[in-house]
Design a protein around this motif. Sequence first.
Motif, PDB file in Angstrom:
ATOM      1  N   PHE A 182       6.734  -6.219   7.222  1.00  0.00           N
ATOM      2  CA  PHE A 182       5.550  -5.635   6.604  1.00  0.00           C
ATOM      3  C   PHE A 182       5.130  -4.379   7.368  1.00  0.00           C
ATOM      4  CE2 PHE A 182       5.234  -9.657   4.451  1.00  0.00           C
ATOM      5  CZ  PHE A 182       4.479  -9.421   3.319  1.00  0.00           C
ATOM      6  N   GLU A 183       5.075  -4.481   8.680  1.00  0.00           N
ATOM      7  CA  GLU A 183       4.614  -3.352   9.494  1.00  0.00           C
ATOM      8  C   GLU A 183       5.610  -2.196   9.442  1.00  0.00           C
ATOM      9  OE1 GLU A 183       2.621  -2.676  13.915  1.00  0.00           O
ATOM     10  OE2 GLU A 183       3.024  -4.700  13.165  1.00  0.00           O
ATOM     11  N   GLU A 184       6.909  -2.517   9.514  1.00  0.00           N
ATOM     12  CA  GLU A 184       7.923  -1.465   9.495  1.00  0.00           C
ATOM     13  C   GLU A 184       7.939  -0.717   8.169  1.00  0.00           C
ATOM     14  OE1 GLU A 184      11.116   0.994  10.631  1.00  0.00           O
ATOM     15  OE2 GLU A 184       9.614  -0.146  11.748  1.00  0.00           O
ATOM     16  N   CYS A 185       7.828  -1.444   7.053  1.00  0.00           N
ATOM     17  CA  CYS A 185       7.789  -0.776   5.754  1.00  0.00           C
ATOM     18  C   CYS A 185       6.542   0.097   5.627  1.00  0.00           C
ATOM     19  CB  CYS A 185       7.839  -1.802   4.627  1.00  0.00           C
ATOM     20  SG  CYS A 185       9.487  -2.510   4.374  1.00  0.00           S
ATOM     21  N   GLY A 186       5.440  -0.326   6.221  1.00  0.00           N
ATOM     22  CA  GLY A 186       4.256   0.509   6.251  1.00  0.00           C
ATOM     23  C   GLY A 186       4.518   1.810   6.984  1.00  0.00           C
ATOM     24  N   ARG A 205      -0.894 -10.379   6.288  1.00  0.00           N
ATOM     25  CA  ARG A 205       0.303  -9.556   6.059  1.00  0.00           C
ATOM     26  C   ARG A 205      -0.065  -8.204   5.456  1.00  0.00           C
ATOM     27  NH1 ARG A 205       4.594 -13.354   6.362  1.00  0.00           N
ATOM     28  NH2 ARG A 205       3.914 -14.676   8.094  1.00  0.00           N
ATOM     29  N   TRP A 206      -1.040  -8.188   4.559  1.00  0.00           N
ATOM     30  CA  TRP A 206      -1.487  -6.910   4.002  1.00  0.00           C
ATOM     31  C   TRP A 206      -2.105  -6.042   5.112  1.00  0.00           C
ATOM     32  CZ3 TRP A 206       1.017  -9.300   0.555  1.00  0.00           C
ATOM     33  CH2 TRP A 206       1.195  -8.812  -0.728  1.00  0.00           C
ATOM     34  N   GLY A 207      -2.771  -6.692   6.070  1.00  0.00           N
ATOM     35  CA  GLY A 207      -3.322  -5.973   7.211  1.00  0.00           C
ATOM     36  C   GLY A 207      -2.232  -5.369   8.078  1.00  0.00           C
ATOM     37  N   LEU A 208      -1.131  -6.104   8.263  1.00  0.00           N
ATOM     38  CA  LEU A 208      -0.006  -5.579   9.044  1.00  0.00           C
ATOM     39  C   LEU A 208       0.633  -4.385   8.331  1.00  0.00           C
ATOM     40  CD1 LEU A 208       1.691  -8.891  10.231  1.00  0.00           C
ATOM     41  CD2 LEU A 208       0.560  -7.188  11.676  1.00  0.00           C
ATOM     42  N   TYR A 209       0.737  -4.491   7.014  1.00  0.00           N
ATOM     43  CA  TYR A 209       1.302  -3.380   6.245  1.00  0.00           C
ATOM     44  C   TYR A 209       0.424  -2.137   6.394  1.00  0.00           C
ATOM     45  CZ  TYR A 209       3.135  -0.896   2.113  1.00  0.00           C
ATOM     46  OH  TYR A 209       3.686   0.025   1.255  1.00  0.00           O
ATOM     47  N   ASP A 210      -0.899  -2.311   6.299  1.00  0.00           N
ATOM     48  CA  ASP A 210      -1.809  -1.178   6.447  1.00  0.00           C
ATOM     49  C   ASP A 210      -1.756  -0.622   7.869  1.00  0.00           C
ATOM     50  OD1 ASP A 210      -3.691   0.688   5.563  1.00  0.00           O
ATOM     51  OD2 ASP A 210      -5.369  -0.543   6.240  1.00  0.00           O
ATOM     52  N   GLN A 214      -0.872   3.268   8.792  1.00  0.00           N
ATOM     53  CA  GLN A 214      -1.646   4.129   9.679  1.00  0.00           C
ATOM     54  C   GLN A 214      -0.789   4.645  10.827  1.00  0.00           C
ATOM     55  OE1 GLN A 214      -5.760   2.740  10.535  1.00  0.00           O
ATOM     56  NE2 GLN A 214      -5.271   1.043   9.161  1.00  0.00           N
ATOM     57  N   ALA A 215       0.060   3.757  11.377  1.00  0.00           N
ATOM     58  CA  ALA A 215       0.939   4.180  12.479  1.00  0.00           C
ATOM     59  C   ALA A 215       1.935   5.231  12.019  1.00  0.00           C
ATOM     60  CB  ALA A 215       1.682   2.965  13.040  1.00  0.00           C
ATOM     61  N   GLY A 216       2.300   5.188  10.734  1.00  0.00           N
ATOM     62  CA  GLY A 216       3.241   6.177  10.200  1.00  0.00           C
ATOM     63  C   GLY A 216       2.600   7.507   9.877  1.00  0.00           C
ATOM     64  N   GLY A 217       1.277   7.586  10.037  1.00  0.00           N
ATOM     65  CA  GLY A 217       0.586   8.848   9.814  1.00  0.00           C
ATOM     66  C   GLY A 217       0.404   9.212   8.352  1.00  0.00           C
ATOM     67  N   MET A 222      -2.459   8.184   0.113  1.00  0.00           N
ATOM     68  CA  MET A 222      -1.159   7.525  -0.009  1.00  0.00           C
ATOM     69  C   MET A 222      -1.263   6.073   0.430  1.00  0.00           C
ATOM     70  SD  MET A 222       2.552   8.564   1.576  1.00  0.00           S
ATOM     71  CE  MET A 222       4.009   7.585   1.215  1.00  0.00           C
ATOM     72  N   ARG A 223      -2.027   5.822   1.484  1.00  0.00           N
ATOM     73  CA  ARG A 223      -2.217   4.445   1.932  1.00  0.00           C
ATOM     74  C   ARG A 223      -2.817   3.605   0.811  1.00  0.00           C
ATOM     75  NH1 ARG A 223      -6.139   4.877   6.543  1.00  0.00           N
ATOM     76  NH2 ARG A 223      -6.343   2.639   6.161  1.00  0.00           N
ATOM     77  N   ARG A 224      -3.828   4.139   0.137  1.00  0.00           N
ATOM     78  CA  ARG A 224      -4.459   3.402  -0.967  1.00  0.00           C
ATOM     79  C   ARG A 224      -3.462   3.138  -2.092  1.00  0.00           C
ATOM     80  NH1 ARG A 224      -8.799   6.840   0.213  1.00  0.00           N
ATOM     81  NH2 ARG A 224      -8.210   8.248  -1.495  1.00  0.00           N
ATOM     82  N   ARG A 225      -2.649   4.149  -2.421  1.00  0.00           N
ATOM     83  CA  ARG A 225      -1.675   3.985  -3.506  1.00  0.00           C
ATOM     84  C   ARG A 225      -0.660   2.897  -3.164  1.00  0.00           C
ATOM     85  NH1 ARG A 225      -1.798   9.668  -3.773  1.00  0.00           N
ATOM     86  NH2 ARG A 225       0.138   9.817  -2.576  1.00  0.00           N
ATOM     87  N   LEU A 226      -0.189   2.915  -1.925  1.00  0.00           N
ATOM     88  CA  LEU A 226       0.820   1.933  -1.535  1.00  0.00           C
ATOM     89  C   LEU A 226       0.236   0.525  -1.425  1.00  0.00           C
ATOM     90  CD1 LEU A 226       2.857   4.035   1.046  1.00  0.00           C
ATOM     91  CD2 LEU A 226       3.689   3.136  -1.133  1.00  0.00           C
ATOM     92  N   LEU A 227      -0.985   0.419  -0.950  1.00  0.00           N
ATOM     93  CA  LEU A 227      -1.629  -0.898  -0.901  1.00  0.00           C
ATOM     94  C   LEU A 227      -1.876  -1.427  -2.310  1.00  0.00           C
ATOM     95  CD1 LEU A 227      -4.104  -0.299   2.049  1.00  0.00           C
ATOM     96  CD2 LEU A 227      -2.301  -2.047   1.989  1.00  0.00           C
ATOM     97  N   ASP A 228      -2.233  -0.544  -3.239  1.00  0.00           N
ATOM     98  CA  ASP A 228      -2.428  -0.965  -4.622  1.00  0.00           C
ATOM     99  C   ASP A 228      -1.108  -1.375  -5.284  1.00  0.00           C
ATOM    100  OD1 ASP A 228      -5.140  -0.576  -4.480  1.00  0.00           O
ATOM    101  OD2 ASP A 228      -5.119   1.380  -5.475  1.00  0.00           O
ATOM    102  N   LYS A 229      -0.005  -0.726  -4.894  1.00  0.00           N
ATOM    103  CA  LYS A 229       1.313  -1.048  -5.444  1.00  0.00           C
ATOM    104  C   LYS A 229       1.855  -2.368  -4.906  1.00  0.00           C
ATOM    105  CE  LYS A 229       3.947   3.151  -6.555  1.00  0.00           C
ATOM    106  NZ  LYS A 229       5.159   3.890  -6.162  1.00  0.00           N
ATOM    107  N   SER A 230       1.580  -2.679  -3.651  1.00  0.00           N
ATOM    108  CA  SER A 230       2.200  -3.810  -2.969  1.00  0.00           C
ATOM    109  C   SER A 230       2.080  -5.075  -3.801  1.00  0.00           C
ATOM    110  CB  SER A 230       1.537  -4.017  -1.606  1.00  0.00           C
ATOM    111  OG  SER A 230       1.669  -2.860  -0.824  1.00  0.00           O
TER     112      SER A 230
END
Length: 359
Positions: A182-186, A205-210, A214-217, A222-230
Amino acid sequence: MRFGWLTLALSPSPDEDAVRIGQQIEQVCLAERLGFSDVWLTEHYFTGESVYNDSLLFAAALAMKTERVRIGFAVVQAPFHHPVRLATQLALLDNLSAGRIDVGLGKGTVYNEYEFVGHGLSSADSRERMAETVEILERAWDGEPFRYDGKFHRVQVPALRPRPVQRPGPPLWRSVISPTSFEECGRLGLPILTARLPVAKVRERWGLYDKGLQAGGHAAAMRRRLLDKSALWRNVYVAESDAQAEDELAALLVETRAHMMHVREAYNPPHFSPAPETLNPWTDPAVKDDVAIPYVLETGSLYGTPKRVAEQVAELQEAGVRHLLCQTGFGAMSHDRNVASMRRFGEQVMSRFGDKTAR
């Protein structure tokens, strides 16, 4: 909340395959009319599961039969496809569908070694094969000439045509299970699919993805779009009473599991056994049905009356899920029963959450 529809249905005999394939097309068209935003195809071979087998060719038929619903793969088993051929087929699908393709990629089943054997392969190098496939897909979709020299594939491509409608190409999704994935894909900014995750673990797990996003900058939008897609995958069965739904779904799951265990015992090579860390009460043949079925009902299923299922969806929404993939067919379940459950869900559950994209 967005709702996707997913098929993992079984044809019980070769004599029924053609009918079952036609019924799956009908179900996809119904999903679009009911307002599902996306439909997702699985890929399995030889045993009647994912009866169309070739999800890419089947998707071409769906692209011609539908107008709005997105068409996704959950997942393409990358080792079974030549990467340049796969890039070409997916680019054509993106054109046929006017840019409605989503591509979940996986390294291949961890349980059905017979699928690898049937393709003249072994799962031992599947992760490396998938990594090469991803590199070649991304380079091919750039539309520029390229050369690739890998362990499994050495190609020189003048330029891929047609180019995909979506740029730089159809979104590449990953199927994830472990917290680190989850974290790596984020970090990589990849959309994700996951299944059979208990509600108590969803928020974590959603928290780890987020955290990975954030770590990926990645920018906030984009973060919102990807969280909505997940997307979270769930079995969904809606009946006229809670007791009826539980009894009927449990019986269907027993039949599904019996088939799954039979074909693995019959066709997997004698020396093969899944890695212990991949087993759970549903997939472990040593676990009896009286443990396995309650486990799946609890961790991977939404079932009951429309009112109860709506409450279960709301619980997932509160935990952070914004995209729910609904598997409505199980084993050799009849077309009529599947359609009845789909209609109850679409007309009496989805309508409570809005964001319906089609009618």
